[in-house]
Design an enzyme around this catalytic site. Sequence first.
Site, PDB file in Angstrom:
ATOM      1  N   GLY A  27       0.852  -1.194   0.000  1.00 16.47           N
ATOM      2  CA  GLY A  27       0.000   0.000   0.000  1.00 16.47           C
ATOM      3  C   GLY A  27       0.881   1.235   0.000  1.00 16.47           C
ATOM      4  O   GLY A  27       1.747   1.390  -0.882  1.00 16.47           O
ATOM      5  N   GLU A  99       1.959   1.925  11.309  1.00 25.03           N
ATOM      6  CA  GLU A  99       0.938   0.943  10.918  1.00 25.03           C
ATOM      7  C   GLU A  99       0.046   0.519  12.089  1.00 25.03           C
ATOM      8  O   GLU A  99      -0.649  -0.492  12.003  1.00 25.03           O
ATOM      9  CB  GLU A  99       1.624  -0.296  10.318  1.00 25.03           C
ATOM     10  CG  GLU A  99       2.543  -0.009   9.130  1.00 25.03           C
ATOM     11  CD  GLU A  99       1.799   0.547   7.921  1.00 25.03           C
ATOM     12  OE1 GLU A  99       0.651   0.167   7.700  1.00 25.03           O
ATOM     13  OE2 GLU A  99       2.390   1.387   7.206  1.00 25.03           O
TER      14      GLU A  99
END
Length: 196
Positions: A27, A99
């Site tokens: 991503g 994250e």
Amino acid sequence: MVADTRAINRQHQPLPDQGHHWLFGYGSLIYKADFPYFECRPAAIHGWKRRFWQGSHDHRGTPEAPGRVATLIEAPGVRCVGMAYRIPPEALGPLDLREKNGYLRLTTPLRFLDGGEGRGLVYIATADNPAFLGPAPIPEMARQIASCSGPSGPNSDYLIELARALRALGEEDRHVFALEEAIEEFFPHSTGVVRP
Ligand code: SIN
């Protein structure tokens, strides 16, 4: 709902310490490599598909209006192309922070597109995390992405930059490209893609 996976990921013992680890990004880690690394190589992992099914309350949205970002969903027979980075172990702390909204740091086999195999780390936000949004029709997801923004910038930039990076890798990701096309309704010409 906002998540925080830092404590779980800290306990996750990565691969044997050889002074570096491979990290697979699929991503924003493909196009925003704001961490130290020794080298990067296009790579793929097998049995996973990329989907904009994870909520972003901290980067591309807010707790009140979460954006949508990529995670991986198990899909036998499917290959997900991204970028593998050889990182020093000390990069993991800042990556865990980046994250933290639902992503678990897991271990995966990976194949380099220029040949060879390895094992690496990958951040995956599984369906049981509190920030998971799950599937929705493409126009609905595009509307959400077009309207959300967070501390890391507009959600639409995440999508457009990812689509651009995948194109540069020669990867045809129909899910990402369908969202990219759908977002042009809200931001005409923003993607730079010339369509027939
Ligand atoms: C990744 O890029 O590998 C994880 C998801 C993200 O940070 O966008």
